[in-house]
Enzyme design. Structure first.
Site, PDB file in Angstrom:
ATOM      1  CD  GLU A 214      -2.641   1.609   2.514  1.00 59.27           C
ATOM      2  OE1 GLU A 214      -2.929   2.598   3.167  1.00 59.27           O
ATOM      3  OE2 GLU A 214      -2.936   0.293   2.950  1.00 59.27           O
TER       4      GLU A 214
ATOM      5  CG  ASN B 202      -5.555  -6.015   9.435  1.00 59.02           C
ATOM      6  OD1 ASN B 202      -6.177  -6.329  10.221  1.00 59.02           O
ATOM      7  ND2 ASN B 202      -5.276  -6.280   8.133  1.00 59.02           N
TER       8      ASN B 202
END
Length: 333
Positions: free
Chosen positions: A141, A239
């Site tokens: 990302e 995450n």
């Protein structure tokens, strides 16, 4: 059934508590990305190429590969004219340009929340800002976001790196964040940014994904009661790793597991209460399998601790929309 080990039982024979954090497991962006690959396989047949892992989960990638998806690192591994899906983590403009030049049939699986960060990067850079991106070097990302305005962006991950930035970086400094960061850790970096650049431009909306924040807050709610926290997720899932770090930072032992097979009996010695969650890219079924496996070490009682209910649903791209979409389901949405 788990390999029963007497040391892993609760000493007095009472049921071990399992506290299920909610929300947990799949988020809307992950569900969308997986469905994109599934629909591409149905409509275009095999092979369908996927640049990078569609989401960061070993089980998801393995399942899709078994159904005909071919995961590649870069586009030079994809034959000219073939179908390629971009992962949920997004890509840089350079990757899009290469795909267009080679006439690849592109289906964009970029999470809409990541695409929103990309749009901010372009907008801030276009007005002349130095854009500080808070994130982890090497993450897909981050690489995609940096590629939106490489001449105007700088990456930091710690307060120390912020303090090393030149104070006169540009007339205007703004910031963006990777969507899967830990909320608490990011707050420290942002505090350092505000101190370093008193006129810092702050985005009008939060970049950290709602699902990332929800899963962290849900885990925070059960950590004080847990002797051990198990997080279902893969090691390359940012995450999921943040959930482990969150628990450990609050003084509770935590372990990251891909599947129930990774549970070690010695972890459970004298453990009466287990906090259990899954990262946003972990299938709900894997969490259920962990509950079943833990019951192999003696009786368990399961308590759901849901702090909020997620109703977010992202529309599929037109390239695979076809017939009516099935609703985003699962325990976490």
């Amino acid at each position: 059934m788990a390999d029963v080990n007497s040391d892993a039982h609760v000493p007095d024979g009472t049921a071990r508590r399992i506290l299920l954090a909610g929300p947990r497991s799949f988020c809307a962006g992950v569900e969308r990305a997986i469905e994109i690959v599934e629909r591409a396989l149905e409509s275009r047949g095999t092979p369908v190429y996927v640049r990078k892992q569609i989401v960061h989960n070993v089980s998801v990638v393995g399942d899709l590969a078994a159904r005909g998806a071919v995961f590649v690192e870069e586009l030079d591994e994809v034959p000219d004219g073939a179908t390629v899906v971009f992962s949920a983590h997004g890509v840089s403009p350079a990757v899009r340009e290469e795909a267009e030049r080679r006439r690849l049939d592109v289906i964009d699986g970029t999470c809409p929340l990541v695409a929103k960060v990309h749009a901010k990067a372009r907008r801030y850079a276009a007005r002349g800002d130095t854009v500080v991106l808070v994130g982890h070097a090497g993450h897909e990302e981050v690489e995609g976001t940096l590629g939106e305005a490489p001449e105007s962006m700088v990456l930091v991950s710690t307060p120390e790196e912020v303090r090393a930035l030149p104070a006169d970086a540009a007339p205007q400094v703004s910031y963006l964040t990777q969507t899967t960061l830990g909320v608490d850790d990011t707050a420290e970096v942002l505090g350092a940014l505000r101190e370093r650049f008193p006129l810092l431009y702050e985005p009008p909306s939060e970049d950290i994904c709602y699902a990332t924040t929800n899963r962290q807050n849900a885990l925070k709610a059960i950590i004080p009661e847990a002797d051990l926290v198990l997080v279902v997720g893969s090691a390359n899932s940012s995450n999921s790793v943040r959930l482990v770090e969150l628990s450990r930072a609050q003084g509770t032992r935590a372990e990251l597991i891909d599947t129930a097979a990774d549970i070690r009996p010695e972890w459970l010695t004298s453990v009466r209460t287990i906090g259990l969650t899954g990262g946003a890219s972990a299938p709900p079924a894997l969490v259920e399998e962990v509950v079943t496996a833990l019951s192999g070490y003696g009786p368990v009682s399961v308590e759901e601790r849901e702090i909020t209910r997620e109703t977010v649903h992202f529309e599929l791209p037109s390239a695979v929309r076809g017939e009516a979409q099935r609703p985003a389901g699962g325990p976490s949405s």
